[in-house]
Write a protein that holds these residues in place. Structure first.
Motif, short mmCIF file in Angstrom:
data_model
loop_
_atom_site.label_atom_id
_atom_site.label_comp_id
_atom_site.label_asym_id
_atom_site.label_seq_id
_atom_site.Cartn_x
_atom_site.Cartn_y
_atom_site.Cartn_z
N LEU A 119 44.70 15.82 46.30
CA LEU A 119 45.35 15.66 47.60
C LEU A 119 44.68 16.29 48.72
CD1 LEU A 119 48.91 15.53 46.49
CD2 LEU A 119 47.66 13.61 47.54
N PHE A 120 44.06 17.52 48.37
CA PHE A 120 43.37 18.41 49.45
C PHE A 120 41.90 17.63 49.55
CE2 PHE A 120 40.39 21.84 50.46
CZ PHE A 120 41.05 22.38 51.64
N ALA A 121 41.48 17.16 48.66
CA ALA A 121 40.25 16.54 48.68
C ALA A 121 40.30 15.26 49.62
CB ALA A 121 39.33 16.13 47.33
N LEU A 122 41.59 14.53 49.61
CA LEU A 122 41.60 13.27 50.46
C LEU A 122 42.16 13.72 51.93
CD1 LEU A 122 42.12 10.30 50.30
CD2 LEU A 122 44.38 10.85 49.48
N LEU A 123 43.00 14.85 51.81
CA LEU A 123 43.76 15.09 53.19
C LEU A 123 43.46 16.25 53.99
CD1 LEU A 123 47.38 13.86 51.96
CD2 LEU A 123 45.69 12.41 53.13
N GLY A 124 42.69 17.26 53.03
CA GLY A 124 42.33 18.31 53.74
C GLY A 124 41.62 18.17 55.24
N PRO A 125 41.51 19.28 55.96
CA PRO A 125 40.85 19.24 57.38
C PRO A 125 39.44 18.95 57.07
CG PRO A 125 41.59 21.44 56.79
CD PRO A 125 41.99 20.79 55.60
N GLY A 126 38.85 18.36 57.99
CA GLY A 126 37.32 17.84 57.98
C GLY A 126 36.54 19.31 58.13
N THR A 127 36.99 20.23 58.79
CA THR A 127 36.31 21.47 58.78
C THR A 127 36.07 22.07 57.43
OG1 THR A 127 38.16 22.65 59.60
CG2 THR A 127 36.65 21.92 61.50
N TRP A 128 36.72 21.81 56.52
CA TRP A 128 36.58 22.42 55.04
C TRP A 128 36.18 21.23 54.28
CZ3 TRP A 128 40.28 26.32 53.02
CH2 TRP A 128 40.51 27.17 53.99
N ARG A 129 35.13 20.47 54.61
CA ARG A 129 34.68 19.53 53.94
C ARG A 129 33.96 19.77 52.80
NH1 ARG A 129 30.86 18.22 58.81
NH2 ARG A 129 28.72 18.82 57.90
N TRP A 130 33.22 20.66 52.79
CA TRP A 130 32.37 21.46 51.75
C TRP A 130 33.46 22.06 50.48
CZ3 TRP A 130 27.98 19.54 50.69
CH2 TRP A 130 27.45 18.82 51.95
N ALA A 131 34.24 22.94 50.98
CA ALA A 131 35.37 23.32 50.06
C ALA A 131 35.99 22.27 49.52
CB ALA A 131 36.45 24.26 51.12
N ARG A 132 36.41 21.23 50.13
CA ARG A 132 36.89 19.94 49.54
C ARG A 132 36.09 19.56 48.44
NH1 ARG A 132 37.96 16.97 54.76
NH2 ARG A 132 38.18 15.07 53.20
N LEU A 133 35.01 19.44 48.72
CA LEU A 133 33.62 18.76 47.85
C LEU A 133 33.66 19.82 46.60
CD1 LEU A 133 31.68 16.81 46.64
CD2 LEU A 133 29.93 18.00 48.34
N ALA A 134 33.64 21.15 46.82
CA ALA A 134 33.51 21.81 45.73
C ALA A 134 34.53 21.97 44.72
CB ALA A 134 33.60 23.42 46.43
N LEU A 135 35.82 21.74 45.50
CA LEU A 135 36.94 21.89 44.32
C LEU A 135 36.97 20.45 43.70
CD1 LEU A 135 39.84 23.37 46.87
CD2 LEU A 135 39.22 24.21 44.57
N LEU A 136 36.65 19.57 44.19
CA LEU A 136 36.58 18.13 43.59
C LEU A 136 35.41 18.22 42.63
CD1 LEU A 136 37.54 15.18 43.45
CD2 LEU A 136 36.03 14.68 45.18
N ALA A 137 34.31 18.62 42.77
CA ALA A 137 33.25 18.81 41.89
C ALA A 137 33.65 19.60 40.64
CB ALA A 137 32.09 19.22 42.55
N GLY A 138 34.32 20.73 40.95
CA GLY A 138 34.98 21.68 39.79
C GLY A 138 35.90 20.88 39.13
N ALA A 139 36.78 20.30 39.61
CA ALA A 139 37.87 19.32 38.87
C ALA A 139 37.15 18.26 37.82
CB ALA A 139 38.85 18.80 39.70
N THR A 140 36.08 17.64 38.60
CA THR A 140 35.35 16.62 37.81
C THR A 140 34.81 17.17 36.51
OG1 THR A 140 35.24 15.36 40.05
CG2 THR A 140 33.54 15.01 38.11
N GLY A 141 34.03 18.37 36.82
CA GLY A 141 33.17 18.85 35.80
C GLY A 141 34.16 19.43 34.91
N PHE A 142 35.38 19.90 35.06
CA PHE A 142 36.29 20.45 33.98
C PHE A 142 36.82 19.23 33.26
CE2 PHE A 142 40.91 20.89 32.77
CZ PHE A 142 40.58 21.88 31.95
N THR A 143 37.22 18.14 33.82
CA THR A 143 37.57 16.91 33.31
C THR A 143 36.53 16.45 32.18
OG1 THR A 143 38.93 16.48 35.01
CG2 THR A 143 38.51 14.65 33.67
N LEU A 144 35.05 16.24 32.65
CA LEU A 144 34.11 15.84 31.85
C LEU A 144 34.05 16.72 30.63
CD1 LEU A 144 31.67 14.55 34.66
CD2 LEU A 144 33.05 13.25 33.25
#
Length: 159
Positions: free
Chosen positions: A56-81
């Motif tokens: 939800l943060f990756a989807l709705l978070g502020p645009g100024t935090w776009r790299w943090a949003r990506l980092a969290l999404l990438a971490g969740a992806t890595g954990f899931t894989l």
């Protein structure tokens, strides 16, 4: 302020949330790779529920935090894989439904919550898991593409 995600990224993340819910439902019904709040034990399943706030943060978070949003999404992806290759493999998911028994030594003797043997449900569980892996990877790559400005026009170029 717009969050600067392309329609593609938004659609992928929303679809990932839906498939993730189905996968967690499968976890709860398989029992062997479930955990709190469906079993008294805190397990990797319990920690995996943090995926929803991250998505939800990756989807709705502020645009100024776009790299943090990506980092969290990438971490969740890595954990899931990692989890789907090291903790609960597609074969384990399949057997829990097809043979109604856990292959995990920690949950030996566990049966699925429906107490049925269904190879068809085993294939459905595997398909959902692999689809989730694919969607998470595609969402992460799409958001990276957006952040690098390779998606063409963005709603908010200053984000």
């Amino acid at each position: 302020m717009a969050n600067a995600l392309s329609l593609r990224s938004r659609a992928l993340i929303m679809t990932t949330i839906g498939v993730g819910f189905l996968h967690h439902l499968d976890h709860a019904l398989r029992v062997d790779h479930s955990g709190w709040p469906f079993r008294p034990d805190v397990t990797p399943f319990t920690y995996s529920l943090v995926a929803y706030p991250i998505l939800l943060f990756a989807l709705l978070g502020p645009g100024t935090w776009r790299w943090a949003r990506l980092a969290l999404l990438a971490g969740a992806t890595g954990f899931t894989l990692w989890a789907h290759t090291q903790v609960e493999t597609p074969w384990m998911q399949y057997v829990m439904w097809a043979e109604n028994r856990s292959l995990d030594p920690r949950t030996q003797g566990f049966q699925n919550a429906l107490c049925i043997q269904s190879p068809a449900l085993g294939w459905v569980a595997v398909a959902i898991s692999l689809t989730l892996n694919t969607l998470l990877s595609a969402s992460t790559l799409s958001m990276l593409w957006d952040n690098l400005g390779l998606s063409g026009k963005r709603k908010d170029a200053s984000a």
